[in-house]
Design an enzyme around this catalytic site. Structure first.
Site, PDB file in Angstrom:
ATOM      1  N   SER A 189      21.520  -0.716   8.881  1.00 56.59           N
ATOM      2  CA  SER A 189      20.581  -0.154   7.918  1.00 56.59           C
ATOM      3  C   SER A 189      20.142   1.196   8.470  1.00 56.59           C
ATOM      4  O   SER A 189      19.633   1.275   9.589  1.00 56.59           O
ATOM      5  CB  SER A 189      19.372  -1.077   7.738  1.00 56.59           C
ATOM      6  N   LYS A 225      13.285  -9.353 -10.868  1.00 54.75           N
ATOM      7  CA  LYS A 225      14.256 -10.421 -11.137  1.00 54.75           C
ATOM      8  C   LYS A 225      13.687 -11.799 -10.791  1.00 54.75           C
ATOM      9  O   LYS A 225      13.887 -12.764 -11.533  1.00 54.75           O
ATOM     10  CB  LYS A 225      15.551 -10.153 -10.367  1.00 54.75           C
ATOM     11  N   LYS A 269      20.558 -11.090  -3.700  1.00 60.38           N
ATOM     12  CA  LYS A 269      21.355 -10.240  -2.815  1.00 60.38           C
ATOM     13  C   LYS A 269      20.911  -8.790  -2.990  1.00 60.38           C
ATOM     14  O   LYS A 269      21.188  -8.166  -4.005  1.00 60.38           O
ATOM     15  CB  LYS A 269      22.852 -10.340  -3.108  1.00 60.38           C
ATOM     16  N   GLY A 321      25.531   0.083 -11.212  1.00 57.81           N
ATOM     17  CA  GLY A 321      26.365   0.946 -12.027  1.00 57.81           C
ATOM     18  C   GLY A 321      27.136   0.183 -13.089  1.00 57.81           C
ATOM     19  O   GLY A 321      27.401  -1.017 -12.962  1.00 57.81           O
ATOM     20  N   GLU A 331      21.254  -4.529 -16.079  1.00 65.11           N
ATOM     21  CA  GLU A 331      20.542  -3.259 -16.217  1.00 65.11           C
ATOM     22  C   GLU A 331      21.409  -2.233 -15.518  1.00 65.11           C
ATOM     23  O   GLU A 331      21.492  -2.199 -14.290  1.00 65.11           O
ATOM     24  CB  GLU A 331      19.146  -3.358 -15.589  1.00 65.11           C
ATOM     25  N   CYS A 384      17.479   5.124 -12.764  1.00 68.35           N
ATOM     26  CA  CYS A 384      18.481   4.891 -13.813  1.00 68.35           C
ATOM     27  C   CYS A 384      18.055   5.431 -15.169  1.00 68.35           C
ATOM     28  O   CYS A 384      18.902   5.791 -15.993  1.00 68.35           O
ATOM     29  CB  CYS A 384      18.809   3.404 -13.907  1.00 68.35           C
ATOM     30  N   GLU A 435      14.747  -6.975 -18.960  1.00 68.07           N
ATOM     31  CA  GLU A 435      13.859  -7.362 -17.870  1.00 68.07           C
ATOM     32  C   GLU A 435      12.442  -6.982 -18.274  1.00 68.07           C
ATOM     33  O   GLU A 435      12.234  -6.028 -19.020  1.00 68.07           O
ATOM     34  CB  GLU A 435      14.265  -6.676 -16.563  1.00 68.07           C
TER      35      GLU A 435
END
Length: 490
Positions: A26, A162, A176, A230, A252, A286, A464
């Site tokens: 990371s 979510k 995930k 994407g 989404e 987005c 959502e």
């Protein structure tokens, strides 16, 4: 040496070692520092998480609505208490400024969780009379085990968007996060457990989408997949989910959203909106309004006002409270954005400002790209057709309302759209003709918990947030009751 300890998977209410024995890094995109080694889940770990979730879901669904509501409300309180430390971790992992993560990411995620916690007792069926001796009633039952696959731009917010409706409806979730930004989803799992969520009801598996994501979408024990990312990847997820076991999906996906400025608009307001709709979060949103349509008569004045505002952007260290524009999320993404900028130049767009990597001094260690504005853009240009997901605004000139509506809709995407005008009759008339799932009038970007979020066309499937989303996480069972006699035809 990494700043944080090696990050394990979160399964069954506790951290567990991945069976793969593999890790990935990371990275802090502002400095290049390795923040942590993150363990990579194996297919066996996916099986283990699904089994744990299935057991936990039975316990969770058997609780009363008020019991589940209290636990989720407790998680909301913990999120708010730890807002600042979670915001700092999110900033380190994503590169987004503290001035953003401290006031948006955890705050809005907690708002969504609080919203759904309050709706749990309202999940109810119907009673439908048929005749004096018979009636039908319906039950809204949880799906069971569902999977959430997140994007890298809003890690903890997406995890909450979510998980909140999924858990509220009585499901268990395996989440995930993006392998680029995995750290805060693991912290969320800790918070859920601390709040009293039964073991297994929220698990986190870290790893790549190509591996862990695909194993989740194909797993027969998972009833639904909710994916943010994407469009190309979304199509693969949808195909995998349907071919494996006809899973339900929520998607989404990408956008190339139009922002239409009309000739009667307050130009200062329009310029403020355009800059926010393109450069907030370094352009990695987005719903960004990256195609800015401006009347020919206002072009020069509008461009001047946009430039004035872009020059005020404070690019810098994301941990500095004064910074409001940080690096992109990764070096790979920076190269992608720079490639699009070069395409814009080569295809004839006129560069007004930016267009380069920022690499002076310590910035050379980070993935910084200057806020970029192109004008005199054409509808056929790559920077106008494709989602860049970076700080690149494209200004397009138009001559009539009919023309701008047609051109605004000339895209494979349909996530968002907006208009800036003093004429509310025109605003509603135009908005009703725009092919987009999220629309704004004289504003941009806010997504409150009550507002359904999702796209038309190739920008998504399902929604959502909002009341409607609870329905995506339940299935309806119809039951007929006969109180009178029964007559067989045989």
């Amino acid at each position: 040496m990494p700043r944080f300890a090696e990050q394990q998977l979160y399964i069954g209410g506790q951290y567990v070692a991945a069976s793969s024995g593999q890790t990935f890094d990371s990275i802090n995109p502002a400095t290049g520092e390795v923040l942590a080694k993150v363990q990579r889940a194996s297919q066996a770990d996916v099986d283990r998480a699904v089994a744990s979730a299935a057991e936990g879901q039975k316990v969770w669904a058997a609780m009363t609505a008020m019991q589940r509501s209290r636990i989720l409300r407790r998680a909301v309180d913990i999120l708010r208490e730890r807002n600042d430390e979670l915001a700092e971790l999110e900033t380190l992992d994503t590169g987004k400024p503290l001035s953003e993560t401290r006031y948006v990411d955890i705050v809005t995620g907690a708002d969504v969780l609080e919203y759904y916690a309050g709706l749990i007792p309202a999940i109810e069926g119907e009673q439908i009379p048929l005749r004096e001796s018979s009636f039908v009633y319906t039950r809204r039952e949880p799906l069971g085990v569902v999977a959430g696959i997140g994007a890298w731009n809003y890690p903890i917010q997406i995890a909450l968007w979510k998980s909140a409706p999924a858990l509220a409806a009585g499901n268990a979730m395996i989440f995930k996060p993006s392998e680029v930004t995995s750290l805060t989803a693991l912290k969320l799992a800790e918070i859920y457990t601390e709040a009293g969520l039964p073991a297994g009801v929220f698990n986190v598996l870290t790893g790549s989408g190509r591996e862990v994501g695909q194993w989740l979408t194909e797993h027969p024990g998972i009833e639904k997949v909710s994916f943010t990312g994407g469009t190309v990847t979304g199509k693969k997820v949808m195909a995998s989910a349907s071919s494996s076991s006809l899973k339900e999906v929520t998607m989404e996906l990408g956008g190339k959203s139009p922002l239409i400025v009309f000739e009667d608009a307050d130009l200062d307001r329009a310029a403020d909106i355009a800059v926010m709709a393109n450069f907030y979060s370094s352009g990695q949103v987005c719903t960004n309004g990256t195609r800015v349509f401006v009347p020919r008569m206002l072009q020069a004045r509008f461009e001047a006002k946009v430039l004035e505002r872009v020059k005020r952007i404070r690019l810098g260290d994301p941990l500095d409270d004064a910074t409001n524009f940080g690096p992109l999320v990764s070096y790979a993404h920076m190269e992608s954005v720079l490639g699009y900028i070069e395409k814009g130049r080569s295809e004839g767009a006129r560069l007004l400002i930016g267009g380069t990597r920022v690499s002076d001094g310590d910035y050379a260690k980070g993935a910084y790209v200057a806020p970029t504005v192109f004008t005199d853009c054409r509808d056929d240009m790559t920077i106008v057709r494709e989602e860049i997901f970076g700080p690149v605004m494209s200004i397009l000139i138009y001559d009539s309302e009919e023309e701008v509506i047609r051109r605004a809709n000339d895209t494979d995407y349909g996530l968002a759209a907006g208009v800036v005008t003093r004429d509310l009759n025109r605003a509603h008339r135009v908005i009703h003709k725009l092919e987009a799932g999220i629309c704004w009038i004289n504003t941009w970007g806010e997504s409150p918990a009550e507002m359904p979020v999702g796209g038309y066309k190739q920008s998504g499937v399902g929604r959502e947030n909002g009341l409607v989303t609870l329905g995506h996480y339940t299935r309806i069972k119809s039951v007929q009751v006969e109180l009178g006699g029964y007559s067989s035809v045989f």
